[in-house]
Design a protein around this motif. Sequence first.
Motif, mmCIF file in Angstrom:
data_model
loop_
_atom_site.group_PDB
_atom_site.id
_atom_site.type_symbol
_atom_site.label_atom_id
_atom_site.label_comp_id
_atom_site.label_asym_id
_atom_site.label_seq_id
_atom_site.Cartn_x
_atom_site.Cartn_y
_atom_site.Cartn_z
ATOM 1 N N GLY A 4 0.718 -1.398 0.086
ATOM 2 C CA GLY A 4 0.193 0.062 0.003
ATOM 3 C C GLY A 4 1.001 1.329 0.074
ATOM 4 N N GLU A 5 0.464 2.426 0.464
ATOM 5 C CA GLU A 5 0.744 3.698 0.494
ATOM 6 C C GLU A 5 2.315 3.489 1.607
ATOM 7 O OE1 GLU A 5 0.557 6.515 -1.410
ATOM 8 O OE2 GLU A 5 -0.724 5.036 -2.394
ATOM 9 N N PRO A 6 3.335 4.246 1.215
ATOM 10 C CA PRO A 6 4.364 4.202 2.041
ATOM 11 C C PRO A 6 4.184 4.940 3.423
ATOM 12 C CG PRO A 6 4.821 5.830 0.337
ATOM 13 C CD PRO A 6 3.668 5.226 0.167
ATOM 14 N N VAL A 7 4.684 4.318 4.428
ATOM 15 C CA VAL A 7 4.700 5.035 5.811
ATOM 16 C C VAL A 7 5.922 5.230 6.288
ATOM 17 C CG1 VAL A 7 3.986 4.619 8.218
ATOM 18 C CG2 VAL A 7 2.392 3.771 6.222
ATOM 19 N N TRP A 8 6.528 6.254 6.476
ATOM 20 C CA TRP A 8 7.791 6.512 6.939
ATOM 21 C C TRP A 8 8.191 6.626 8.186
ATOM 22 C CZ3 TRP A 8 10.060 5.507 2.600
ATOM 23 C CH2 TRP A 8 9.686 5.664 1.547
ATOM 24 N N THR A 9 7.213 6.573 9.250
ATOM 25 C CA THR A 9 7.222 6.995 10.723
ATOM 26 C C THR A 9 8.029 6.064 11.314
ATOM 27 O OG1 THR A 9 4.914 7.957 10.342
ATOM 28 C CG2 THR A 9 5.878 7.636 12.648
ATOM 29 N N ALA A 10 9.111 6.346 11.920
ATOM 30 C CA ALA A 10 10.051 5.729 12.904
ATOM 31 C C ALA A 10 9.654 5.870 14.349
ATOM 32 C CB ALA A 10 11.436 5.894 12.493
ATOM 33 N N TYR A 11 9.381 5.175 15.132
ATOM 34 C CA TYR A 11 9.095 5.326 16.411
ATOM 35 C C TYR A 11 10.502 4.739 17.267
ATOM 36 C CZ TYR A 11 4.506 5.884 14.947
ATOM 37 O OH TYR A 11 3.382 6.077 14.068
ATOM 38 N N ASN A 12 11.151 5.950 17.873
ATOM 39 C CA ASN A 12 12.337 5.751 18.591
ATOM 40 C C ASN A 12 12.174 4.844 19.847
ATOM 41 O OD1 ASN A 12 13.900 6.910 16.749
ATOM 42 N ND2 ASN A 12 14.129 8.790 17.791
ATOM 43 N N ARG A 13 13.027 4.032 20.218
ATOM 44 C CA ARG A 13 13.074 3.435 21.581
ATOM 45 C C ARG A 13 13.078 4.110 22.867
ATOM 46 N NH1 ARG A 13 16.282 -2.087 22.742
ATOM 47 N NH2 ARG A 13 14.873 -2.814 24.734
ATOM 48 N N PRO A 14 12.066 4.249 23.767
ATOM 49 C CA PRO A 14 11.396 3.135 24.043
ATOM 50 C C PRO A 14 9.824 3.198 23.293
ATOM 51 C CG PRO A 14 11.113 4.745 25.843
ATOM 52 C CD PRO A 14 12.065 5.023 24.873
ATOM 53 N N ALA A 15 9.544 2.113 22.548
ATOM 54 C CA ALA A 15 8.052 2.330 21.689
ATOM 55 C C ALA A 15 7.394 0.710 22.258
ATOM 56 C CB ALA A 15 8.290 2.447 20.237
#
Length: 180
Positions: free
Chosen positions: A151-162
């Motif tokens: 599907g559509e690209p998702v670029w979101t990165a969730y830094n640790r801690p997540a």
Amino acid sequence: MVEAWYMDESQEDQRAPHRLRPNRAVSLEQLRRLGVAYRKLDADNYETDPCLKEIRRAENYSWMDIVTIHKDKLPNYEEKIKTFYEEHLHLDDEIRYVLDGSGYFDVRDKDDKWIRISMEKGDMITLPAGIYHRFTLDENNYVKAMRLFVGEPVWTAYNRPADDFPARKQYMKFLTEEAQ
């Protein structure tokens, strides 16, 4: 064939191999048990490669682009390199196919130890949603890679801690089931 190993604790140049002494190699089977998938493809013919076409169809990778990571090609290069190397997770799988050059993906094992995966031309890797990881160039300072998405690209990165994200909880459940 891809090579992977446990990393040392050195804080020196992130682009160095950072192998333990003696080296502790990590097999493709060990990576698979972490949910990491690996394939070797023909990067010289990626535009017409029937294997890539079949992978995209079978895995529903409907969106792709190509990114070149090099100081002369990537805007805000230094900032991006720092961002890529921050430990993070994604809510979707991360699929990367190296078309030229080389670099490292680092992933955490079930005991929270870093494993370094050396990627070079022709290597395709899939990191599962919820796995903590990071990326860096190696000492060649250049990689050209295809990024694939369902599907559509998702670029979101969730830094640790997540750890509270459903993707992380699902990944941890996978690790527990894999260990049984």
